[in-house]
Write an enzyme that holds these catalytic residues in place. Structure first.
Site, PDB file in Angstrom:
ATOM      1  N   VAL A 174      66.929 -53.354  50.919  1.00 53.63           N
ATOM      2  CA  VAL A 174      66.982 -52.177  50.054  1.00 53.63           C
ATOM      3  C   VAL A 174      68.352 -52.037  49.405  1.00 53.63           C
ATOM      4  O   VAL A 174      68.458 -51.762  48.205  1.00 53.63           O
ATOM      5  CB  VAL A 174      66.610 -50.904  50.831  1.00 53.63           C
ATOM      6  CG1 VAL A 174      66.772 -49.669  49.951  1.00 53.63           C
ATOM      7  CG2 VAL A 174      65.177 -50.997  51.346  1.00 53.63           C
TER       8      VAL A 174
ATOM      9  N   ASP B 166      56.345 -44.399  62.785  1.00 54.23           N
ATOM     10  CA  ASP B 166      56.904 -44.323  61.436  1.00 54.23           C
ATOM     11  C   ASP B 166      56.213 -43.239  60.622  1.00 54.23           C
ATOM     12  O   ASP B 166      56.860 -42.446  59.923  1.00 54.23           O
ATOM     13  CB  ASP B 166      56.756 -45.682  60.746  1.00 54.23           C
ATOM     14  CG  ASP B 166      57.281 -45.681  59.327  1.00 54.23           C
ATOM     15  OD1 ASP B 166      58.513 -45.704  59.154  1.00 54.23           O
ATOM     16  OD2 ASP B 166      56.467 -45.638  58.380  1.00 54.23           O
TER      17      ASP B 166
ATOM     18  N   LYS C  62      57.773 -39.593  58.944  1.00 56.10           N
ATOM     19  CA  LYS C  62      57.641 -39.201  57.540  1.00 56.10           C
ATOM     20  C   LYS C  62      56.926 -37.869  57.367  1.00 56.10           C
ATOM     21  O   LYS C  62      57.361 -37.033  56.574  1.00 56.10           O
ATOM     22  CB  LYS C  62      56.908 -40.313  56.778  1.00 56.10           C
ATOM     23  CG  LYS C  62      57.712 -41.607  56.705  1.00 56.10           C
ATOM     24  CD  LYS C  62      56.882 -42.747  56.149  1.00 56.10           C
ATOM     25  CE  LYS C  62      57.692 -44.034  56.065  1.00 56.10           C
ATOM     26  NZ  LYS C  62      56.869 -45.181  55.600  1.00 56.10           N
TER      27      LYS C  62
END
Length: 317
Positions: free
Chosen positions: A11, A194, A198
């Site tokens: 990223v 995960d 979120k």
């Protein structure tokens, strides 16, 4: 705007690439020039081609008073937590794509940002390149939101899509790993952790309350069998790993679990590595966001968008 980037992996490399390719347009939108004062990584090789001011020690960036904003992209919630705290204490803004950090340490981090009158943005932490976070926070806040639900993990969604094609769970996971959609250790993805990170952050943005992570009920996809997927197909349904947050008079409840959805459900058509997020508002009705949930350039795009917010938007904390 002088920035420092800590962590130049997939990223971080994407951020540098976008700033190189789209600098003129980015700076026009942000409203000022963007200077990469430092990049930090444990691998010197990340700086071979572009020759930025490089360090292996993130403290060099934290100590540089000229740096206004730090982009943290190393992941985890130990060293990253120290970086976040020191960034905010020193009066610097923070951009991160680290949902693990914010979901587990967010209460302290958001308070530090508020106490030090600095900003923290994390568009890339929830749905990668899909600008759902800004849209939900800035566009639906007056809509009386009562529920948010969505497919928030592309890895699990890809595995379930492959299982619909006849793959076993083990084979689908192997294909996901070989295509770069799953880590060698896929625990956070397939166990629903995960997704829980979120949906927790989305809940915080809507209702301004970060639920203790241990109070979120989490179930993953790793126990779903090929036979169960086939049986669902016969009924015209699909398994999807869904995170949901609901606010009622009893408070906020968050859970993550594999659910059967039919064709009438908008999440039914969200396949492969894509994400889909729905919000339901008392005054607004239903909204839906769809797009890629991961990838170097989609997530980098979200981080660049946060640079715009640093300059032009009110703080989320």
């Amino acid at each position: 705007m002088k920035i420092g980037i800590i962590g130049v992996g997939t990223v971080g490399g994407g951020v540098l690439e976008l700033l190189d390719k789209e600098r003129k347009n980015i700076e026009k939108r942000v409203g000022e020039k963007i200077e990469i004062s430092w990049i930090c990584d444990l691998k010197e090789s990340v700086n071979r081609e572009q020759n930025y001011r490089f360090t292996k020690n993130y403290e060099d960036i934290l100590k540089d008073e000229s740096v206004e904003t730090i982009i943290e992209l190393i992941g985890g919630n130990t060293t990253a937590f120290h970086i976040a705290k020191e960034t905010l204490k020193s009066g610097k803004n923070l951009i991160t794509a680290n949902k693990y950090l914010l979901a587990t340490k967010g209460k302290e981090i958001f308070k530090l940002a508020k106490d030090n009158s600095v900003k923290i943005f994390f568009e890339g932490a929830v749905a990668g390149g899909t600008p759902a976070v800004s849209s939900i926070y800035e566009g639906t806040f007056s809509g009386g939101i009562k529920k948010i639900r969505g497919i928030l993990n592309g890895t699990s969604n890809y595995i379930l899509s492959k299982m619909e094609e006849g793959y076993t769970y083990e084979k689908a996971l192997s294909v996901a790993q070989s295509n770069g959609y799953a880590e060698l250790d896929p625990t956070f993805d397939v166990k629903g952790i995960d997704t829980a990170h979120k949906i927790s952050l989305l809940s915080y943005l809507v209702w301004d309350e970060l639920i203790d992570f241990e109070n979120i009920k989490i179930e993953g996809i790793d126990k779903i069998t090929k036979e169960e997927v086939e049986a669902a197909k016969v009924l015209g349904k699909r398994y999807k790993l869904i995170g949901e947050a609901v606010k009622s008079k009893d408070g906020i409840k968050i859970y993550v679990k594999p659910s059967l959805v039919g064709e009438e459900d908008q999440l039914y058509g969200v396949k492969d590595v894509y994400n889909g997020i729905e919000s339901y508002g008392e005054h607004l009705g239903e909204t839906f966001f769809y797009g890629k949930g991961a990838g170097a350039l989609p997530t980098a795009n979200a981080i660049i968008a946060d640079l715009y917010k640093i300059k032009n938007s009110n703080a989320w904390n």
